[in-house]
Design an enzyme around this catalytic site. Structure first.
Site, PDB file in Angstrom:
ATOM      1  N   ASN A  44       3.558  -1.634  -1.353  1.00  6.61           N
ATOM      2  CA  ASN A  44       3.779  -2.496  -0.189  1.00  6.61           C
ATOM      3  C   ASN A  44       2.523  -3.325   0.104  1.00  6.61           C
ATOM      4  O   ASN A  44       1.396  -2.895  -0.128  1.00  6.61           O
ATOM      5  CB  ASN A  44       4.255  -1.710   1.030  1.00  6.61           C
ATOM      6  CG  ASN A  44       3.370  -0.561   1.444  1.00  6.61           C
ATOM      7  OD1 ASN A  44       2.636  -0.015   0.637  1.00  6.61           O
ATOM      8  ND2 ASN A  44       3.443  -0.186   2.709  1.00  6.61           N
ATOM      9  N   VAL A  45       2.776  -4.530   0.597  1.00  2.00           N
ATOM     10  CA  VAL A  45       1.711  -5.493   0.906  1.00  2.00           C
ATOM     11  C   VAL A  45       1.995  -6.049   2.301  1.00  2.00           C
ATOM     12  O   VAL A  45       2.947  -6.818   2.487  1.00  2.00           O
ATOM     13  CB  VAL A  45       1.662  -6.633  -0.134  1.00  2.00           C
ATOM     14  CG1 VAL A  45       0.553  -7.621   0.206  1.00  2.00           C
ATOM     15  CG2 VAL A  45       1.464  -6.075  -1.546  1.00  2.00           C
ATOM     16  N   CYS A  55       7.811  -4.894   1.128  1.00  4.30           N
ATOM     17  CA  CYS A  55       7.978  -3.496   0.723  1.00  4.30           C
ATOM     18  C   CYS A  55       7.562  -3.329  -0.736  1.00  4.30           C
ATOM     19  O   CYS A  55       7.545  -4.294  -1.518  1.00  4.30           O
ATOM     20  CB  CYS A  55       9.435  -3.079   0.871  1.00  4.30           C
ATOM     21  SG  CYS A  55       9.946  -2.707   2.559  1.00  4.30           S
ATOM     22  N   GLU A  57       9.234  -2.141  -3.034  1.00  3.59           N
ATOM     23  CA  GLU A  57      10.344  -2.509  -3.917  1.00  3.59           C
ATOM     24  C   GLU A  57      10.342  -4.002  -4.217  1.00  3.59           C
ATOM     25  O   GLU A  57      10.813  -4.420  -5.279  1.00  3.59           O
ATOM     26  CB  GLU A  57      11.673  -2.109  -3.271  1.00  3.59           C
ATOM     27  CG  GLU A  57      11.882  -0.600  -3.130  1.00  3.59           C
ATOM     28  CD  GLU A  57      11.342  -0.024  -1.822  1.00  3.59           C
ATOM     29  OE1 GLU A  57      10.405  -0.620  -1.251  1.00  3.59           O
ATOM     30  OE2 GLU A  57      11.855   1.008  -1.390  1.00  3.59           O
ATOM     31  N   CYS A  88      14.235   1.665   2.042  1.00  5.99           N
ATOM     32  CA  CYS A  88      14.831   1.115   3.269  1.00  5.99           C
ATOM     33  C   CYS A  88      16.123   0.365   2.925  1.00  5.99           C
ATOM     34  O   CYS A  88      16.418   0.083   1.759  1.00  5.99           O
ATOM     35  CB  CYS A  88      13.828   0.214   3.991  1.00  5.99           C
ATOM     36  SG  CYS A  88      13.635  -1.423   3.251  1.00  5.99           S
ATOM     37  N   CYS A  91      15.846  -2.828   0.913  1.00  7.28           N
ATOM     38  CA  CYS A  91      15.447  -2.585  -0.476  1.00  7.28           C
ATOM     39  C   CYS A  91      16.558  -1.930  -1.285  1.00  7.28           C
ATOM     40  O   CYS A  91      16.624  -2.104  -2.499  1.00  7.28           O
ATOM     41  CB  CYS A  91      14.158  -1.783  -0.504  1.00  7.28           C
ATOM     42  SG  CYS A  91      12.774  -2.804   0.077  1.00  7.28           S
TER      43      CYS A  91
HETATM   44  N1  THU Z   1       8.079   0.332   3.143  1.00 10.11           N
HETATM   45  C1  THU Z   1       8.245   0.134   1.816  1.00 10.11           C
HETATM   46  O1  THU Z   1       7.359  -0.388   1.133  1.00 10.11           O
HETATM   47  N2  THU Z   1       9.433   0.488   1.249  1.00 10.11           N
HETATM   48  C2  THU Z   1      10.437   1.119   1.912  1.00 10.11           C
HETATM   49  O2  THU Z   1      11.507   1.344   1.337  1.00 10.11           O
HETATM   50  C3  THU Z   1      10.217   1.573   3.282  1.00 10.11           C
HETATM   51  C4  THU Z   1       9.106   0.897   3.998  1.00 10.11           C
HETATM   52  C5  THU Z   1       6.820  -0.094   3.762  1.00 10.11           C
HETATM   53  C6  THU Z   1       6.934  -1.320   4.630  1.00 10.11           C
HETATM   54  C7  THU Z   1       5.729  -1.168   5.544  1.00 10.11           C
HETATM   55  O3  THU Z   1       4.602  -1.745   4.890  1.00 10.11           O
HETATM   56  C8  THU Z   1       5.538   0.334   5.638  1.00 10.11           C
HETATM   57  O4  THU Z   1       6.303   0.915   4.593  1.00 10.11           O
HETATM   58  C9  THU Z   1       5.979   0.921   6.975  1.00 10.11           C
HETATM   59  O5  THU Z   1       7.289   0.585   7.273  1.00 10.11           O
END
Ligand code: THU
Length: 128
Positions: A44-45, A55, A57, A88, A91
């Site tokens: 995630n960025v 995310c 993904e 999520c 994603c």
């Molecule tokens: N996040 C993801 O990278 N993937 C997911 O499927 C769930 C959430 C990240 C987004 C954000 O940077 C952090 O988790 C908190 O929600």
């Protein structure tokens, strides 16, 4: 096929180590196997404009397309403790596009098919 999930979990943990998550402090790493045998990963960025966060993904799917595309066969994502995390909702839709119903997802309750974690999905067929 007797898939070695541990290899994929390790790849997701490694990707998680590159996460840029200064706002949520919730790093995520994702890893997937592609049908041709290669692996793609993402982290995630986040952004000072919170809603712009990408995310893990998103990065994984970008890497998939950039490296030649193909169908995802196995997927996992992990949190900062290395524990398996459910992707999520948004994603799950991204994963559906590139893996479809048969994509296997490692969850905290075991391996589940994509059509179990995103039932009655909207997809390309609906546009036909
Ligand atoms: N996040 C993801 O990278 N993937 C997911 O499927 C769930 C959430 C990240 C987004 C954000 O940077 C952090 O988790 C908190 O929600």
């Amino acid at each position: 096929m007797n898939f070695d999930w541990d290899v994929l979990v390790q790849a997701a943990k490694k990707a998680m180590g590159s996460a840029y998550a200064p706002y949520s402090k919730f790093p995520v790493g994702a890893a997937a196997r592609v049908a041709d045998g290669r692996f793609v990963t993402g982290c995630n960025v986040e952004n000072a404009a919170y809603g712009v966060a990408l995310c893990a993904e998103c990065g994984l799917i970008s890497q998939l397309v950039l490296s030649g595309g193909g169908r995802l066969t196995h997927f996992v994502c992990v949190n900062g403790s290395g524990d398996v995390l459910m992707p999520c909702g948004r994603c799950r839709q991204l994963l559906w596009e590139h893996g479809g119903a048969e994509l296997e997802v490692l969850t905290s309750s075991g391996v589940r098919r994509m059509d179990e974690v995103l039932p009655d999905a909207f997809g390309a067929d609906d546009l036909a």
